[in-house]
Scaffold this motif. Structure first.
Motif, PDB file in Angstrom:
ATOM      1  N   ALA A  29       0.833  -1.221   0.103  1.00 16.20           N
ATOM      2  CA  ALA A  29       0.029  -0.020  -0.032  1.00 16.20           C
ATOM      3  C   ALA A  29       0.820   1.127   0.037  1.00 16.20           C
ATOM      4  N   GLY A  30       0.254   2.452  -0.361  1.00 18.77           N
ATOM      5  CA  GLY A  30       0.920   3.482  -0.484  1.00 18.77           C
ATOM      6  C   GLY A  30       0.927   4.184   1.099  1.00 18.77           C
ATOM      7  N   GLU A  31       1.206   5.572   1.108  1.00 22.73           N
ATOM      8  CA  GLU A  31       1.491   6.093   2.580  1.00 22.73           C
ATOM      9  C   GLU A  31      -0.170   6.430   3.078  1.00 22.73           C
ATOM     10  N   SER A  32      -0.015   6.279   4.434  1.00 21.40           N
ATOM     11  CA  SER A  32      -1.368   6.892   4.920  1.00 21.40           C
ATOM     12  C   SER A  32      -1.815   8.150   4.562  1.00 21.40           C
ATOM     13  N   LEU A  37      -2.999   8.738   9.543  1.00 19.49           N
ATOM     14  CA  LEU A  37      -1.817   8.723  10.193  1.00 19.49           C
ATOM     15  C   LEU A  37      -1.874   9.596  11.599  1.00 19.49           C
ATOM     16  N   ALA A  38      -2.362  10.651  11.648  1.00 19.77           N
ATOM     17  CA  ALA A  38      -2.535  11.522  12.575  1.00 19.77           C
ATOM     18  C   ALA A  38      -3.209  10.889  13.855  1.00 19.77           C
ATOM     19  N   GLY A  39      -4.398  10.078  13.285  1.00 17.15           N
ATOM     20  CA  GLY A  39      -5.251   9.401  14.346  1.00 17.15           C
ATOM     21  C   GLY A  39      -4.426   8.132  14.871  1.00 17.15           C
ATOM     22  N   ALA A  40      -3.659   7.705  14.064  1.00 19.08           N
ATOM     23  CA  ALA A  40      -2.651   6.440  14.652  1.00 19.08           C
ATOM     24  C   ALA A  40      -1.792   7.024  15.700  1.00 19.08           C
ATOM     25  N   ARG A 105       3.481   2.793   5.769  1.00 19.27           N
ATOM     26  CA  ARG A 105       3.491   2.238   4.406  1.00 19.27           C
ATOM     27  C   ARG A 105       2.230   1.516   4.284  1.00 19.27           C
ATOM     28  N   ARG A 106       1.908   0.615   5.206  1.00 20.58           N
ATOM     29  CA  ARG A 106       0.573  -0.241   5.203  1.00 20.58           C
ATOM     30  C   ARG A 106      -0.718   0.374   5.653  1.00 20.58           C
ATOM     31  N   SER A 107      -0.599   1.575   6.183  1.00 22.05           N
ATOM     32  CA  SER A 107      -1.715   2.382   6.789  1.00 22.05           C
ATOM     33  C   SER A 107      -2.477   1.366   7.814  1.00 22.05           C
ATOM     34  N   THR A 108      -1.611   0.931   8.753  1.00 23.85           N
ATOM     35  CA  THR A 108      -1.980   0.193   9.857  1.00 23.85           C
ATOM     36  C   THR A 108      -1.514   0.616  11.133  1.00 23.85           C
ATOM     37  N   GLY A 128      -5.726   5.043  12.344  1.00 22.61           N
ATOM     38  CA  GLY A 128      -6.872   6.037  12.744  1.00 22.61           C
ATOM     39  C   GLY A 128      -7.999   5.284  13.115  1.00 22.61           C
ATOM     40  N   GLY A 129      -8.121   4.010  13.154  1.00 19.20           N
ATOM     41  CA  GLY A 129      -9.136   3.079  13.438  1.00 19.20           C
ATOM     42  C   GLY A 129      -9.082   2.685  14.762  1.00 19.20           C
ATOM     43  N   GLU A 130     -10.099   2.165  15.705  1.00 16.45           N
ATOM     44  CA  GLU A 130     -10.029   1.681  17.095  1.00 16.45           C
ATOM     45  C   GLU A 130     -10.095   0.391  17.341  1.00 16.45           C
ATOM     46  N   THR A 131     -10.326  -0.474  16.083  1.00 17.07           N
ATOM     47  CA  THR A 131     -10.427  -1.999  16.308  1.00 17.07           C
ATOM     48  C   THR A 131      -9.223  -2.665  15.561  1.00 17.07           C
TER      49      THR A 131
END
Length: 208
Positions: A29-32, A37-40, A105-108, A128-131
């Protein structure tokens, strides 16, 4: 949120014997996006420090089976990217080492945890998610087990985490545990630096 899976209900405890190095496959994947990213990164920053944690364990019937107190501690290894931590729940005879990190890179956002049994758990969710979920893990009876962790009711000094278990590929989920995290009083406002932790005598409280 941020726990290793605590002692699971009797109907799936036998899974520990077959757990091995868990890796979630991802497509490149590309960059978040900046907002994700800010949320993570905000999750990592909020986790820094020492936490008093109350864990409620659930049985096969979905009812609370016991409550135990413990501590979690997180500090920076790589600023805004990687936290290292430790959890201690003496009444459950559980201690684990934890890495909590952002993979831009993986947006995780991911958490890896390993305890005294040497089994590594990797929990992954979207930046950025909570799960976060683990990969399906084969059991000896032919089924597979998957864990899902959700963080909610988040404030600067308090949040809750729910762990659920699926034995049917994610079609249905049963409660595994609930955790209440409260920032330790002497640690309000952030990390004190260093991988320090504390142990206190705690009583296990069975619920009937």
């Amino acid at each position: 949120m941020m726990t290793q899976p605590f002692r699971l209900a009797r109907w799936h405890r036998h899974a520990a014997a077959v757990l091995s190095f868990l890796v979630m496959p991802f497509a490149e994947a590309g960059e978040s996006p900046p907002s994700q990213l800010a949320g993570a990164v905000a999750q990592l920053r909020q986790a820094v420090g020492l936490w008093d944690v109350t864990t409620t364990q659930y049985g096969e019937d979905g009812k609370a089976a016991g409550v135990a107190a413990g501590t979690y501690r997180f500090d920076w290894i790589v600023p805004d990217r990687v936290l290292a931590g430790r959890s201690d729940i003496p009444a459950m005879k559980q201690a684990s080492g934890i890495l909590f990190y952002v993979n831009e890179r993986r947006s995780t956002i991911e958490m890896a945890s390993v305890g005294s049994d040497g089994n590594l758990w990797v929990m992954t969710g979207p930046a950025g998610g909570e799960t976060r979920t683990t990969p399906p893990t084969p059991l000896t009876d032919g089924r597979s087990m998957q864990l899902r962790f959700t963080r909610f009711a988040v404030t600067p000094d308090r949040f809750e985490s729910r762990m659920e278990v699926s034995l049917d590929g994610g079609e249905s989920w049963k409660p595994g545990n609930h955790q209440l995290f409260v920032r330790a009083a002497e640690n309000r406002g952030g990390s004190m630096g260093g991988l320090r932790y504390r142990k206190r005598p705690q009583q296990y409280i069975p619920l009937t």
